[in-house]
Enzyme design. Structure first.
Site, PDB file in Angstrom:
ATOM      1  N   ASP A  48       0.881  -1.161   0.000  1.00  0.00           N
ATOM      2  CA  ASP A  48       0.000   0.000   0.000  1.00  0.00           C
ATOM      3  C   ASP A  48       0.921   1.214   0.000  1.00  0.00           C
ATOM      4  O   ASP A  48       1.786   1.332   0.867  1.00  0.00           O
ATOM      5  CB  ASP A  48      -0.884  -0.023   1.251  1.00  0.00           C
ATOM      6  N   ILE A  49       0.783   2.103  -0.973  1.00  0.00           N
ATOM      7  CA  ILE A  49       1.701   3.254  -1.038  1.00  0.00           C
ATOM      8  C   ILE A  49       1.338   4.349  -0.033  1.00  0.00           C
ATOM      9  O   ILE A  49       2.111   5.275   0.164  1.00  0.00           O
ATOM     10  CB  ILE A  49       1.829   3.835  -2.467  1.00  0.00           C
ATOM     11  N   GLU A  92     -12.389   2.364  -0.652  1.00  0.00           N
ATOM     12  CA  GLU A  92     -11.622   3.304  -1.472  1.00  0.00           C
ATOM     13  C   GLU A  92     -11.505   2.879  -2.935  1.00  0.00           C
ATOM     14  O   GLU A  92     -11.474   3.711  -3.824  1.00  0.00           O
ATOM     15  CB  GLU A  92     -10.229   3.503  -0.872  1.00  0.00           C
ATOM     16  N   HIS A 148     -10.306  -6.562  -2.013  1.00  0.00           N
ATOM     17  CA  HIS A 148      -8.925  -6.648  -1.546  1.00  0.00           C
ATOM     18  C   HIS A 148      -8.896  -6.808  -0.043  1.00  0.00           C
ATOM     19  O   HIS A 148      -9.847  -6.480   0.655  1.00  0.00           O
ATOM     20  CB  HIS A 148      -8.119  -5.415  -1.960  1.00  0.00           C
ATOM     21  N   HIS A 182      -6.224  -6.275   3.443  1.00  0.00           N
ATOM     22  CA  HIS A 182      -5.059  -5.590   3.961  1.00  0.00           C
ATOM     23  C   HIS A 182      -4.333  -6.514   4.922  1.00  0.00           C
ATOM     24  O   HIS A 182      -4.953  -7.092   5.816  1.00  0.00           O
ATOM     25  CB  HIS A 182      -5.479  -4.337   4.747  1.00  0.00           C
TER      26      HIS A 182
END
Length: 131
Positions: free
Chosen positions: A28-29, A87, A92, A94
């Site tokens: 995650d950027i 988002e 997805h 995390h």
């Protein structure tokens, strides 16, 4: 096409951690903490619980060695798992190295890591994944 599908297709660069024919994992950027990884199915499906059952189980199995590598690469109590999905309209999960429940607080500010810090985090996780 979602931003995640563009990452899978190589149209947008990412700090890749692992990939197989069904899943893609990358940093995650804008992480909650350093070492925060996203795992996505290559199927473009909006909601996590709309992902086919066989994919859901394989997604966790795909994530397991990544979580163990994160735990070795970053000092933490454990790797937390979260599914939020607000988002980006692409299912997805995390994987976040955590020491307390607040490390999974998605309402707090995200880190702004430099490209060098992200590359270093990627290398640490990949090194543990391949050792």
């Amino acid at each position: 096409m979602t931003i995640f599908s563009k990452i899978i297709a190589g149209e947008i660069p990412a700090y890749k951690i692992a990939e197989d024919d069904q899943f893609f994992a990358f940093l995650d950027i804008f992480p909650l903490v350093e070492g925060h990884v996203l795992v996505i199915p290559k199927l473009e499906i909006d909601k996590f619980f709309d992902v086919p059952d066989d994919y859901l189980s394989r997604m966790l199995v795909f994530s397991k060695p990544i979580a163990k590598a994160i735990e070795k690469a970053f000092p933490c109590n454990r790797v937390g798992l979260a599914v939020v999905g607000l988002e980006v309209p692409h299912a997805h999960l995390h994987l976040v190295p955590i020491n307390g429940i607040d490390d999974l607080n998605f309402t707090r500010g995200k880190l702004k890591l430099s490209p060098e810090q992200l590359k270093s985090a990627q290398e640490k996780i990949v090194r543990e994944l391949t050792s």
